[in-house]
Write an enzyme that holds these catalytic residues in place. Sequence first.
Site, mmCIF file in Angstrom:
data_model
loop_
_atom_site.group_PDB
_atom_site.id
_atom_site.type_symbol
_atom_site.label_atom_id
_atom_site.label_comp_id
_atom_site.label_asym_id
_atom_site.label_seq_id
_atom_site.Cartn_x
_atom_site.Cartn_y
_atom_site.Cartn_z
ATOM 1 N NE ARG A 45 -3.662 -2.363 2.478
ATOM 2 C CZ ARG A 45 -4.129 -2.975 3.556
ATOM 3 N NH1 ARG A 45 -3.715 -2.597 4.749
ATOM 4 N NH2 ARG A 45 -4.997 -3.962 3.442
ATOM 5 N NE ARG A 138 -9.207 0.302 11.420
ATOM 6 C CZ ARG A 138 -8.673 -0.908 11.520
ATOM 7 N NH1 ARG A 138 -8.734 -1.738 10.493
ATOM 8 N NH2 ARG A 138 -8.078 -1.294 12.630
ATOM 9 N NE ARG A 149 -10.762 -5.709 7.408
ATOM 10 C CZ ARG A 149 -9.568 -6.278 7.491
ATOM 11 N NH1 ARG A 149 -9.311 -7.129 8.464
ATOM 12 N NH2 ARG A 149 -8.630 -6.013 6.597
#
Length: 200
Positions: A45, A138, A149
């Site tokens: 990333r 986030r 998740r």
Amino acid sequence: MTSDHRPLVFCGPSGSGKSTLVTRMMKEFPDKFGFSVSHTTRKPRPGEVHSQHYHFTTKEDMQNDIDKGKFIETACFGGNLYGTSWDAVQAVAKEGKVCVLDIDVQGVKQIKQTSFKPFYIFVEPPSLEELEIRLRARKTESEESLNQRLAIAKDELVYGRTSGIFDLLITNDNLEHAYSKLKEFLLSHILIGTANTNGK
């Protein structure tokens, strides 16, 4: 590996705050702990540095090393492989530091089948509802990824609360309280005799 260098395994759902606790611990005791750098087959990333954040590799190379028994634990998430190699852990031990691993429940289950004998610490959110709020804040997850998740987290929380698996369970409802509990455990089991090294 001496008792001083008995590794630390941190586990907990994404969004539980375990990374924040680990970062704070390593900042307060920089000479005592060292992070094991995991391998992954996903692409870096922005801002991630090879061999610092991860050892970035290919699926073929990593699978070959897994087959050769070079990994303590591996996991697959989002179509990518992640894992901790024996070499990465030994590199930290050679520096005279306590090796720190941040892994998921799959990894913990695998490690418990090996000769590796760390302390196990589970960090949980106060509730699944709070975890969802943190993950949404986030703004890095798609709805599908978020739901995945949360589903994983539900199972992880059941495992984390199972008696006899973890040496310490921290409910991260308040960062100061959570870190205080972690530090108390460290001073009792790992940092014996070093409580005043930083003037704390």
